[in-house]
Design an enzyme around this catalytic site. Structure first.
Site, mmCIF file in Angstrom:
data_model
loop_
_atom_site.group_PDB
_atom_site.id
_atom_site.type_symbol
_atom_site.label_atom_id
_atom_site.label_comp_id
_atom_site.label_asym_id
_atom_site.label_seq_id
_atom_site.Cartn_x
_atom_site.Cartn_y
_atom_site.Cartn_z
ATOM 1 N N SER A 60 46.343 35.531 42.846
ATOM 2 C CA SER A 60 45.218 35.777 41.946
ATOM 3 C C SER A 60 45.411 34.911 40.706
ATOM 4 O O SER A 60 46.537 34.498 40.397
ATOM 5 C CB SER A 60 45.257 37.253 41.550
ATOM 6 N N TYR A 88 49.873 44.439 38.085
ATOM 7 C CA TYR A 88 49.316 43.443 39.018
ATOM 8 C C TYR A 88 49.800 42.045 38.650
ATOM 9 O O TYR A 88 50.288 41.284 39.489
ATOM 10 C CB TYR A 88 47.795 43.536 38.932
#
Ligand SMILES: NC(=O)c1ccc[n+]([C@@H]2O[C@H](COP(=O)([O-])OP(=O)(O)OC[C@H]3O[C@@H](n4cnc5c(N)ncnc54)[C@H](O)[C@@H]3O)[C@@H](O)[C@H]2O)c1
Length: 251
Positions: free
Chosen positions: A134, A147
């Site tokens: 990501s 995350y």
């Protein structure tokens, strides 16, 4: 037919990739913890081979790859797609959610890649490993400490795997996606993002679109197209990279 294993491929982006790759020249094997979604997937496309597997459980991962070896032999391509995100300011970020994020985004990638690497070496396959990452693995992400930390860690793992496996001609790369605005993960984060940004939930997607120079979210098709190229032999000289797919948002 080349064997392609997708870890975390039962739903959302993983499901899309599983079906698209099975329509190409690959025999696709899907691993996921979500048995119901795997059964639904199998009903939609019975060319797919499925295994229920908790990617964060070492024994479960080892047994699953042993079974794949017995049934199908060598693995040519591997995609680690499983992910988990939970958004909160650091002062309220629960430690167990931080650990869950590390387990699913990072540790599962380690456990699977280890078994995949052993398999590829055993069968002398010049294979390719891809990790779905990501833009939060490239730059820090507000209210996303768990995350972002896990995705940054996965870049280090990709680079190290690429070095360990270069002598076997096994390539390893990460893919740094922009927001998949239509995914269940993004939809599930909308209430938390509305709170973080102090805007209405209905304004969240547009807020994120406005941050992208190409003025749209990342689509499942964008991800498939870039993966299809990079896992193929056409990208034979590319390893240890983390490739941005962000519509220009992160360069
Ligand atoms: N959704 C986004 O906006 C976005 C943005 C950038 C990057 N990504 C990344 O793209 C990937 C796919 O995103 P998504 O939104 O489709 O994810 P998702 O969370 O909806 O799906 C991931 C899949 O992994 C499976 N999974 C989760 N934990 C597992 C475990 N312990 N064992 C086995 N399977 C497990 C889930 O069942 C699911 O099928 C993830 O790696 C995510 O981090 C997503």
């Amino acid at each position: 037919m080349e064997v392609l294993v997708i870890a975390g491929g039962a739903r959302s982006l993983g499901k899309y990739l599983s079906i698209k790759f099975s329509e190409k020249k690959y025999k696709v094997i899907v691993l996921d913890i979500d048995e119901n979604s795997l059964n639904e997937l199998k009903k939609e496309n019975d060319n797919l081979i499925t295994y229920v597997c908790d990617l964060t459980d070492e024994k479960n991962v080892i047994n699953t790859f042993d079974n794949i070896d017995k049934e199908y032999g060598g693995i040519n391509k591997f995609i680690y797609n499983a992910g988990y995100a939970n958004s909160n300011i650091i002062t309220k970020f629960e430690y167990d959610k931080f650990i869950t994020s590390l387990n699913i985004n990072l540790n599962g990638y380690f456990l699977c890649s280890k078994e995949v690497a052993k398999n590829m070496i055993k069968y002398n396959i010049k294979g390719s490993i891809a990790q779905i990452n990501s833009k939060s693995g490239r730059v820090g992400s507000k209210h996303n400490s768990g995350y972002s930390a896990a995705k940054f860690g996965a870049v280090g793992l990709t680079q190290s795997l690429a070095l360990d496996l270069a002598e076997y001609n096994i390539r390893v790369n990460s893919f740094m996606l922009g927001n998949l605005l239509d995914s269940e993960m993004f939809e599930s984060l909308i209430p938390q993002y509305a709170k973080k940004l102090n805007i209405k939930e209905s304004e969240v997607k547009q807020y994120y679109i406005d941050k992208v120079p190409l003025k749209r979210g990342c689509s499942f098709e964008d991800v498939f197209n870039i993966l299809e190229f990079y896992i193929s032999d056409k990208a034979n000289y590319c390893t240890g990279q983390s490739i941005n797919l962000t519509g220009g948002q992160v360069m």
